[in-house]
Design a protein around this motif. Structure first.
Motif, PDB file in Angstrom:
ATOM      1  N   ASP A 212     -12.503 -34.706 138.897  1.00  0.00           N
ATOM      2  CA  ASP A 212     -13.301 -33.661 138.615  1.00  0.00           C
ATOM      3  C   ASP A 212     -12.305 -32.514 137.858  1.00  0.00           C
ATOM      4  OD1 ASP A 212     -15.363 -31.878 137.874  1.00  0.00           O
ATOM      5  OD2 ASP A 212     -15.383 -30.997 140.019  1.00  0.00           O
ATOM      6  N   PHE A 213     -11.861 -32.606 136.647  1.00  0.00           N
ATOM      7  CA  PHE A 213     -11.025 -31.500 135.824  1.00  0.00           C
ATOM      8  C   PHE A 213     -11.884 -30.956 135.180  1.00  0.00           C
ATOM      9  CE2 PHE A 213      -8.091 -35.127 136.099  1.00  0.00           C
ATOM     10  CZ  PHE A 213      -7.457 -34.768 136.965  1.00  0.00           C
ATOM     11  N   VAL A 214     -11.561 -29.563 134.952  1.00  0.00           N
ATOM     12  CA  VAL A 214     -12.487 -28.610 134.306  1.00  0.00           C
ATOM     13  C   VAL A 214     -12.872 -29.307 132.743  1.00  0.00           C
ATOM     14  CG1 VAL A 214     -10.657 -27.249 133.005  1.00  0.00           C
ATOM     15  CG2 VAL A 214     -12.775 -26.191 133.448  1.00  0.00           C
ATOM     16  N   PHE A 215     -12.057 -30.225 132.091  1.00  0.00           N
ATOM     17  CA  PHE A 215     -12.405 -30.620 130.905  1.00  0.00           C
ATOM     18  C   PHE A 215     -13.512 -31.589 130.940  1.00  0.00           C
ATOM     19  CE2 PHE A 215      -7.856 -30.547 132.153  1.00  0.00           C
ATOM     20  CZ  PHE A 215      -7.323 -29.312 131.418  1.00  0.00           C
ATOM     21  N   MET A 216     -13.816 -32.162 132.108  1.00  0.00           N
ATOM     22  CA  MET A 216     -14.893 -32.774 132.112  1.00  0.00           C
ATOM     23  C   MET A 216     -16.394 -32.210 132.110  1.00  0.00           C
ATOM     24  SD  MET A 216     -13.652 -35.736 132.657  1.00  0.00           S
ATOM     25  CE  MET A 216     -11.970 -36.899 133.440  1.00  0.00           C
ATOM     26  N   ARG A 217     -16.490 -30.945 132.527  1.00  0.00           N
ATOM     27  CA  ARG A 217     -17.547 -30.146 132.389  1.00  0.00           C
ATOM     28  C   ARG A 217     -17.767 -29.554 130.844  1.00  0.00           C
ATOM     29  NH1 ARG A 217     -15.603 -28.628 137.557  1.00  0.00           N
ATOM     30  NH2 ARG A 217     -14.947 -26.496 136.809  1.00  0.00           N
ATOM     31  N   ILE A 218     -16.534 -29.274 130.421  1.00  0.00           N
ATOM     32  CA  ILE A 218     -16.477 -28.720 128.952  1.00  0.00           C
ATOM     33  C   ILE A 218     -16.675 -29.723 127.875  1.00  0.00           C
ATOM     34  CG2 ILE A 218     -15.470 -27.303 127.284  1.00  0.00           C
ATOM     35  CD1 ILE A 218     -13.827 -26.346 129.616  1.00  0.00           C
ATOM     36  N   GLN A 219     -17.842 -30.297 127.837  1.00  0.00           N
ATOM     37  CA  GLN A 219     -18.529 -31.510 126.903  1.00  0.00           C
ATOM     38  C   GLN A 219     -19.915 -30.989 126.808  1.00  0.00           C
ATOM     39  OE1 GLN A 219     -16.681 -33.559 125.658  1.00  0.00           O
ATOM     40  NE2 GLN A 219     -14.802 -33.173 127.034  1.00  0.00           N
ATOM     41  N   PRO A 220     -20.446 -31.576 125.620  1.00  0.00           N
ATOM     42  CA  PRO A 220     -22.030 -31.219 125.654  1.00  0.00           C
ATOM     43  C   PRO A 220     -22.970 -31.507 126.537  1.00  0.00           C
ATOM     44  CG  PRO A 220     -21.026 -32.113 123.403  1.00  0.00           C
ATOM     45  CD  PRO A 220     -20.006 -32.396 124.501  1.00  0.00           C
ATOM     46  N   ALA A 221     -22.521 -32.935 127.027  1.00  0.00           N
ATOM     47  CA  ALA A 221     -23.328 -33.359 128.194  1.00  0.00           C
ATOM     48  C   ALA A 221     -22.261 -33.456 129.283  1.00  0.00           C
ATOM     49  CB  ALA A 221     -23.924 -34.972 128.047  1.00  0.00           C
ATOM     50  N   PRO A 222     -22.045 -32.630 130.157  1.00  0.00           N
ATOM     51  CA  PRO A 222     -21.010 -32.544 131.291  1.00  0.00           C
ATOM     52  C   PRO A 222     -20.961 -34.020 131.894  1.00  0.00           C
ATOM     53  CG  PRO A 222     -22.065 -30.333 131.223  1.00  0.00           C
ATOM     54  CD  PRO A 222     -22.825 -31.322 130.509  1.00  0.00           C
ATOM     55  N   VAL A 223     -19.753 -34.408 132.291  1.00  0.00           N
ATOM     56  CA  VAL A 223     -19.510 -35.781 132.653  1.00  0.00           C
ATOM     57  C   VAL A 223     -19.811 -35.762 134.197  1.00  0.00           C
ATOM     58  CG1 VAL A 223     -17.965 -37.776 132.845  1.00  0.00           C
ATOM     59  CG2 VAL A 223     -17.749 -35.851 130.758  1.00  0.00           C
ATOM     60  N   SER A 224     -20.561 -36.625 134.929  1.00  0.00           N
ATOM     61  CA  SER A 224     -20.554 -37.146 136.095  1.00  0.00           C
ATOM     62  C   SER A 224     -19.306 -37.732 136.817  1.00  0.00           C
ATOM     63  CB  SER A 224     -21.970 -38.022 136.348  1.00  0.00           C
ATOM     64  OG  SER A 224     -22.868 -37.540 135.621  1.00  0.00           O
ATOM     65  N   ILE A 225     -18.957 -37.377 137.735  1.00  0.00           N
ATOM     66  CA  ILE A 225     -17.500 -37.879 138.486  1.00  0.00           C
ATOM     67  C   ILE A 225     -17.594 -38.079 139.498  1.00  0.00           C
ATOM     68  CG2 ILE A 225     -15.353 -36.622 139.031  1.00  0.00           C
ATOM     69  CD1 ILE A 225     -15.653 -36.707 136.150  1.00  0.00           C
ATOM     70  N   ILE A 226     -16.737 -39.371 139.809  1.00  0.00           N
ATOM     71  CA  ILE A 226     -16.234 -39.934 141.035  1.00  0.00           C
ATOM     72  C   ILE A 226     -15.062 -39.029 141.344  1.00  0.00           C
ATOM     73  CG2 ILE A 226     -15.351 -41.692 142.349  1.00  0.00           C
ATOM     74  CD1 ILE A 226     -16.990 -43.418 140.480  1.00  0.00           C
ATOM     75  N   ASP A 227     -15.274 -38.078 142.412  1.00  0.00           N
ATOM     76  CA  ASP A 227     -13.854 -37.112 142.633  1.00  0.00           C
ATOM     77  C   ASP A 227     -12.984 -37.642 143.803  1.00  0.00           C
ATOM     78  OD1 ASP A 227     -12.333 -34.686 142.461  1.00  0.00           O
ATOM     79  OD2 ASP A 227     -13.636 -33.668 143.914  1.00  0.00           O
ATOM     80  N   GLN A 228     -11.797 -37.725 143.465  1.00  0.00           N
ATOM     81  CA  GLN A 228     -10.680 -37.955 144.478  1.00  0.00           C
ATOM     82  C   GLN A 228     -10.400 -36.919 145.524  1.00  0.00           C
ATOM     83  OE1 GLN A 228      -7.940 -41.237 143.677  1.00  0.00           O
ATOM     84  NE2 GLN A 228      -8.082 -40.301 141.864  1.00  0.00           N
ATOM     85  N   ASN A 229     -10.649 -35.635 144.958  1.00  0.00           N
ATOM     86  CA  ASN A 229     -10.312 -34.583 145.598  1.00  0.00           C
ATOM     87  C   ASN A 229      -8.720 -34.627 145.761  1.00  0.00           C
ATOM     88  OD1 ASN A 229      -9.983 -32.170 147.141  1.00  0.00           O
ATOM     89  ND2 ASN A 229     -11.483 -32.383 148.723  1.00  0.00           N
ATOM     90  N   VAL A 230      -7.959 -34.503 144.565  1.00  0.00           N
ATOM     91  CA  VAL A 230      -6.708 -34.561 144.674  1.00  0.00           C
ATOM     92  C   VAL A 230      -5.809 -33.397 145.272  1.00  0.00           C
ATOM     93  CG1 VAL A 230      -6.540 -33.293 142.468  1.00  0.00           C
ATOM     94  CG2 VAL A 230      -4.716 -34.827 143.083  1.00  0.00           C
ATOM     95  N   GLU A 231      -6.586 -32.126 145.277  1.00  0.00           N
ATOM     96  CA  GLU A 231      -5.955 -30.942 145.923  1.00  0.00           C
ATOM     97  C   GLU A 231      -5.829 -31.435 147.534  1.00  0.00           C
ATOM     98  OE1 GLU A 231      -7.785 -27.104 144.920  1.00  0.00           O
ATOM     99  OE2 GLU A 231      -6.555 -26.380 146.851  1.00  0.00           O
ATOM    100  N   GLU A 232      -6.689 -31.787 148.132  1.00  0.00           N
ATOM    101  CA  GLU A 232      -6.747 -32.144 149.643  1.00  0.00           C
ATOM    102  C   GLU A 232      -5.700 -33.482 149.865  1.00  0.00           C
ATOM    103  OE1 GLU A 232     -10.483 -32.992 151.477  1.00  0.00           O
ATOM    104  OE2 GLU A 232      -9.237 -33.919 153.264  1.00  0.00           O
ATOM    105  N   MET A 233      -5.626 -34.306 148.864  1.00  0.00           N
ATOM    106  CA  MET A 233      -4.408 -35.532 148.819  1.00  0.00           C
ATOM    107  C   MET A 233      -3.164 -34.751 149.021  1.00  0.00           C
ATOM    108  SD  MET A 233      -6.255 -38.215 146.503  1.00  0.00           S
ATOM    109  CE  MET A 233      -4.836 -39.609 146.772  1.00  0.00           C
ATOM    110  N   GLY A 234      -2.956 -33.749 148.170  1.00  0.00           N
ATOM    111  CA  GLY A 234      -1.711 -33.128 147.822  1.00  0.00           C
ATOM    112  C   GLY A 234      -1.480 -32.165 149.033  1.00  0.00           C
ATOM    113  N   ARG A 235      -2.311 -31.526 149.467  1.00  0.00           N
ATOM    114  CA  ARG A 235      -1.983 -30.781 150.737  1.00  0.00           C
ATOM    115  C   ARG A 235      -1.610 -31.458 151.932  1.00  0.00           C
ATOM    116  NH1 ARG A 235      -2.541 -25.319 149.318  1.00  0.00           N
ATOM    117  NH2 ARG A 235      -3.583 -24.896 147.418  1.00  0.00           N
ATOM    118  N   THR A 236      -2.522 -32.623 152.333  1.00  0.00           N
ATOM    119  CA  THR A 236      -2.430 -33.316 153.452  1.00  0.00           C
ATOM    120  C   THR A 236      -1.337 -33.918 153.455  1.00  0.00           C
ATOM    121  OG1 THR A 236      -4.716 -33.590 153.422  1.00  0.00           O
ATOM    122  CG2 THR A 236      -3.435 -35.337 154.837  1.00  0.00           C
TER     123      THR A 236
END
Lengths: 330, 330
Positions: free
Chosen positions: B272-296
């Protein structure tokens, strides 16, 4: 004929490995595989490498690490900058310690103090105007080079881009397509980039006889979004966003308002990221060449370690890349 | 009542500064402003802070630096990961040395050797299957934690994401809208993520009675682009891209082929990067939560320094975010 003495870097190039690998191989460090060590040692002999005692003594007081302070690695402009600096540093045998100073609340003082405590050989930092006193103090003992912005009134050197050629070419391209009324999303007037880009925009609009509508935004996506909505009320036929984050905001606003980019409005953004091309109408860009900025900064910083003078600044020219987002006449 | 002894971190929290600032303030380091030092010392006294001699002795053999090896900072997934790790490390009083192992030609051995030469306290690395022997060797002397991928057959711990919940929810969302034929851009089958996501896709397609068309791509933008063009020849009504770079490639291919996302085809991407939403039809996403992965990963690595056991791995669950790119029935 006198030839320059062979350096570790020459050997690294000849072997296709990093300077640090060569350095450890010559010190017979078992961390390097025996066969690799022997190959490197043989090539060093072939190239007539003689370790320079003076250079080694000098070197021993160093950590071979440089510090990098950027507002945020989430911002693609700064992550591209960090990637270029890290790669160039690695090739020169330096490790890169990265610290974020925060996008909105500058923690730059803390970041720089932490780097000095680690005795890095030098620091490349995206500066913040409010920290100028502390930065001047640091520059007296640690080689310090600014990147992206300079601080007005400070003589700490900086590697910056010159926005004039890119902004001029963008406005000429718009004028030649018949645009007469241009909206501009200006960056914060507390930064050198925000100030200079606005000045360039105003100057070239006047020269080309173009009507200007200016929105004073910031360097945030949200400001690009609301700024674009406000500018649209005054019906410009073209928009220029003064940085990459505001370009993203402008794109989002135009999509939400159903304004057809490249057909109903022309859009010019800043910084050539891949995302700018991955749009129905690829976005025309004023490109700062952040990779060259990063590599130049690292090279100038490292070059300053040998002498006793501060690192040299540099100016990288912007260029305009025309794409479908401007391909229409109003 | 027995309470846990006050730590530097407690003081840092109470003062709203970093652990390294507290540490230097208590050591009366003049790098910290006098007033700040005095405030921190007063708060430390108030919290009854007693430096633990044993902990300090242990600590003195450390560099308080961790190493991070990622394929490339240009890839937004890894720059987001680096940002999370750097921020968490900074809060815990550790500096982050970042090295890139190269996106296509893995230089991971060189990167890790350079980090060990600097005696970092521990390393977080995105591993590469071909380097497993060297990595096993490193893990015997330096705390090493993998992130993003694990290596089959190695028992080095890893912080990874579980693709199953996100892929399942995405396929259920598509099935409920009447999609029957789903195209999938698979990642490289030499990585654990590439293998597991494909397996999950196949399993849930079977459970839901969906027809599958699979393109074996890689983790490159270009592979997403050409893969999408090939999948379109077989007329799927929905596409799932198996990573973020291929999602960008799929978007670009659909725009160039004038296939209307969210009207003529459904698109689901990864991360879920911001670029995925900045499209005419925002893109549906399977999100890995990379922030939580990094902090963990950072927390687990640091936790391992106190004990003598290796760092703990973790599994972060993916989730599905439905957006306009899937809002139609074929």
């Amino acid at each position: 004929m006198v030839t320059a003495p062979t350096t570790l870097r020459d050997i690294a190039r000849a072997c296709g490995v990093s300077v640090s690998t060569v350095s450890r191989a010559l010190a017979n460090n078992p961390a390097i595989a025996k066969k690799t060590r022997e190959t490197i040692q043989a090539i060093a002999k072939e190239l007539d490498y003689r370790p320079n005692a003076q250079a080694r003594a000098l070197k021993s007081s160093r950590t071979d690490a440089i510090g990098l302070v950027v507002p945020s690695l989430i911002n693609p402009f700064f992550s591209a900058m960090a990637a270029a600096i890290e790669d160039e540093a690695n090739q020169a045998g330096y490790a890169t310690i990265i610290t974020s100073s925060g996008e909105n609340t500058p923690k730059i003082t803390e970041a720089i103090e932490a780097l000095r405590a680690r005795q890095v050989d030098g620091i490349i930092a995206v500066p913040h105007a409010k920290s100028v006193e502390m930065l001047e103090h640091v520059a007296r003992s640690t080689p310090l080079l600014f990147i992206d912005r300079y601080i007005h009134g400070s003589n700490i050197p900086a590697v910056v881009s010159n926005s004039a050629p890119g902004i001029k070419a963008a406005l000429e391209a718009l004028a030649s397509r018949g645009h007469k009324k241009i909206g501009y999303l200006a960056g914060p007037q507390t930064t050198s980039t925000g100030l200079e880009r606005l000045k360039d925009f105003q100057r070239f609009c006047e020269e080309l006889g173009l009507e200007q509508i200016i929105h004073h935004g910031g360097y945030l996506h949200e400001e690009g979004f609301t700024g674009t909505q406000k500018l649209l009320e005054q019906h410009p036929t073209a928009l220029i966003a003064g940085d990459s984050m505001m370009t993203f905001g402008a794109l989002e606003a135009l999509y939400r308002e159903n304004v057809d980019i490249g057909k109903q409005i022309a859009l010019v953004g800043f910084d050539d990221f891949v995302f700018m091309r991955i749009q129905p109408a690829p976005v025309s860009i004023i490109d700062q060449n952040v990779e060259e900025m990063g590599r130049t900064a690292l090279r100038n910083l490292v070059a300053s370690f040998a002498g006793k003078s501060p690192p040299e600044g540099a100016v990288v020219q912007t260029r305009f890349i025309a794409r479908e987002s401007i391909e229409f006449s109003p």
